[in-house]
Design an enzyme around this catalytic site. Structure first.
Site, short mmCIF file in Angstrom:
data_model
loop_
_atom_site.label_atom_id
_atom_site.label_comp_id
_atom_site.label_asym_id
_atom_site.label_seq_id
_atom_site.Cartn_x
_atom_site.Cartn_y
_atom_site.Cartn_z
N HIS A 214 0.80 -1.23 0.00
CA HIS A 214 0.00 0.00 0.00
C HIS A 214 0.83 1.27 0.00
O HIS A 214 0.28 2.37 -0.04
CB HIS A 214 -0.97 0.02 1.18
C1 UD1 Z 1 -2.41 5.59 5.71
C2 UD1 Z 1 -1.10 6.11 6.34
C3 UD1 Z 1 -0.04 5.04 6.24
C4 UD1 Z 1 -0.53 3.74 6.84
C5 UD1 Z 1 -1.81 3.35 6.15
C6 UD1 Z 1 -2.40 2.05 6.67
C7 UD1 Z 1 -0.65 8.51 6.07
C8 UD1 Z 1 0.17 9.51 5.36
N1 UD1 Z 1 -0.59 7.27 5.59
O1 UD1 Z 1 -2.15 5.37 4.33
O2 UD1 Z 1 1.10 5.46 6.95
O3 UD1 Z 1 0.45 2.75 6.65
O4 UD1 Z 1 -2.77 4.39 6.35
O5 UD1 Z 1 -3.47 1.64 5.89
O6 UD1 Z 1 -1.30 8.85 7.03
N2 UD1 Z 1 -9.62 4.82 1.69
C9 UD1 Z 1 -10.71 4.00 1.69
N3 UD1 Z 1 -11.29 3.72 2.90
C10 UD1 Z 1 -10.83 4.23 4.06
C11 UD1 Z 1 -9.71 5.07 4.03
C12 UD1 Z 1 -9.11 5.35 2.84
O7 UD1 Z 1 -11.17 3.52 0.68
O8 UD1 Z 1 -11.41 3.92 5.12
C13 UD1 Z 1 -8.98 5.10 0.39
C14 UD1 Z 1 -9.23 6.48 -0.10
O9 UD1 Z 1 -9.38 6.43 -1.46
C15 UD1 Z 1 -7.94 7.23 0.21
C16 UD1 Z 1 -6.91 6.10 0.13
O10 UD1 Z 1 -7.60 4.94 0.56
O11 UD1 Z 1 -7.71 8.26 -0.67
C17 UD1 Z 1 -5.71 6.33 0.99
O12 UD1 Z 1 -6.10 6.58 2.34
P1 UD1 Z 1 -5.17 7.51 3.28
O13 UD1 Z 1 -5.72 7.55 4.66
O14 UD1 Z 1 -4.96 8.81 2.60
O15 UD1 Z 1 -3.78 6.79 3.26
P2 UD1 Z 1 -3.35 5.26 3.29
O16 UD1 Z 1 -2.74 4.93 1.99
O17 UD1 Z 1 -4.44 4.38 3.81
#
Ligand code: UD1
Length: 371
Positions: A214
């Site tokens: 991820h």
């Molecule tokens: C975040 C953390 C990362 C951690 C990871 C665990 C930061 C910078 N990154 O990354 O350190 O290892 O979480 O998973 O804080 N999304 C969903 N459902 C959700 C949440 C997010 O579908 O409940 C999708 C959205 O499209 C979003 C993308 O996932 O844009 C990324 O989510 P985000 O919280 O921005 O970062 P992660 O890649 O999950």
């Protein structure tokens, strides 16, 4: 930071994303065992899907958050700024806490740490001092900044203590306490064995590998993701691979035009993201784990399962020096060679110092002593 009475310390704890929930579970349990701390739990809403959030509260029996900020996804600036705006209102609107405790390195960690520091509230950082020295990782920026403004810093490994000393942080604020993720793992290992995940995926213990991906540097870059998918293709011909698909990986596969490739591989079983107990059972019984996660590097070391980390650096060097972890980058030739090598010669590996299930208790004792 002088106590004014025997009233319990009011600690406001922040969680936002999946790895935070695993860490806070042990702290909430340790708080419940003492009268000296009155905890409040704030969920920023950075992760909101059931599979990335609610299932962890359920599996780990984390109390329902006292406050949910409902922030959700966005660019780094938008997400961080929104957490800051809403969190500041919540903190100002309540009785002032004696400290704000943040865990890990996600955007919610720096956002709430920064708000607390500017309100003059002591900041406690759990999992302080880790450094990949790779500023292209958003988490690295979050780590450096959170540590710079924290008043109490709890480290999982000696490298963290050394990094903070090198950055000029007062050693009197820094404590090596071990790993609260290890506490959570050890406390749930037995229960995880009851998970039916292997039956569900039609797997037997020791006969499969697990892959998680991820990191933006791997999944947001089509050229890098294509190389990794080529490696997956080679590996799955030797060993079936379970791949729980993080939403960021799903988006990356679409972007790179690779969404048809995994389903076409007969050795690959893709699933939605798994809950804590299912994933723990899956890891504990795997022959090898391939990942770019930080937490999984640590969990495989505790479980003694070989881990190939698809990155060029790690902020958790003890997992390589003492544990079962090996850095293999994203080059398919290197990944496949390392995979063959660990199957033939599985690494030994030892448990790092203080990863003994008592780290949260140590943190609680220090909070009571220091705040
Ligand atoms: C975040 C953390 C990362 C951690 C990871 C665990 C930061 C910078 N990154 O990354 O350190 O290892 O979480 O998973 O804080 N999304 C969903 N459902 C959700 C949440 C997010 O579908 O409940 C999708 C959205 O499209 C979003 C993308 O996932 O844009 C990324 O989510 P985000 O919280 O921005 O970062 P992660 O890649 O999950």
């Amino acid at each position: 930071m002088m106590p004014t009475s025997d009233a319990p310390l009011r600690i406001l704890n922040v969680v936002g994303a999946r790895p935070n929930f695993v860490k806070i579970a042990s702290l909430m349990k340790a708080y419940a065992a003492t009268d000296a701390i009155e905890p409040t739990l704030v969920h920023t809403g950075q992760h909101y899907d059931r599979a990335l959030s609610d299932v962890f509260f359920h599996d780990l029996a984390i109390p329902k958050p006292d406050v949910h900020l409902g922030v959700g996804s966005g660019s780094h600036a938008v997400q961080t700024a929104q957490v800051m705006t809403v969190f500041e209102e919540v903190v100002i609107g309540r009785r002032r806490p004696d400290a704000v405790l943040v865990v890990g390195d996600v955007n919610s960690t720096i956002a709430c740490g920064l708000v607390a520091a500017k309100l003059g509230i002591p900041v406690v950082h759990v999992e302080a001092g880790l450094r990949s020295r790779d500023r292209s990782m958003p988490e690295e920026i979050n780590r450096v900044l959170t540590d710079a403004l924290s008043d109490l810093l709890f480290c999982t490994e000696q490298a963290g203590v050394d990094n903070l000393a090198r950055e000029g942080i007062d050693p009197g604020k820094v404590f090596l306490v071990g790993n609260v993720m290890a506490d959570t793992l050890l406390a749930h290992r037995e229960r995880a064995e009851d998970s039916a995940v292997l039956d569900r995926l039609k797997l037997t213990a020791g006969s499969y590998g697990v892959l998680t991906l991820h990191r933006p540097s791997n999944v947001d870059e089509p050229a890098v993701l294509t190389r990794i998918v080529d490696a997956v293709d080679a590996v799955q011909m030797t060993l079936p691979l379970v791949i729980p698909i993080h939403p960021r990986l799903e988006a990356g596969l679409m972007l790179a035009g690779l969404h048809d490739r995994l389903p076409a591989m007969t050795g690959v079983r893709s699933t939605s993201p798994l809950g804590y107990l299912d994933f723990l059972k899956l890891m504990a019984n795997a022959k090898v784990v391939l990942t770019d996660s930080g937490g999984i590097q640590e969990e495989t070391t505790i479980l003694g399962v070989p881990c190939l980390t698809l990155r060029d650096n790690t902020e958790r060097p003890v997992t390589v020096e003492m544990g079962t972890n090996q850095l293999v980058g994203s080059d398919p030739g290197r990944i496949v060679a390392a995979f063959r090598d660990v199957l033939a010669n599985p690494p030994g590996g030892a448990i790092p110092p203080l990863w003994d299930g008592k780290s949260a208790e140590r943190i609680v004792d220090k909070l009571v002593e220091m705040l």
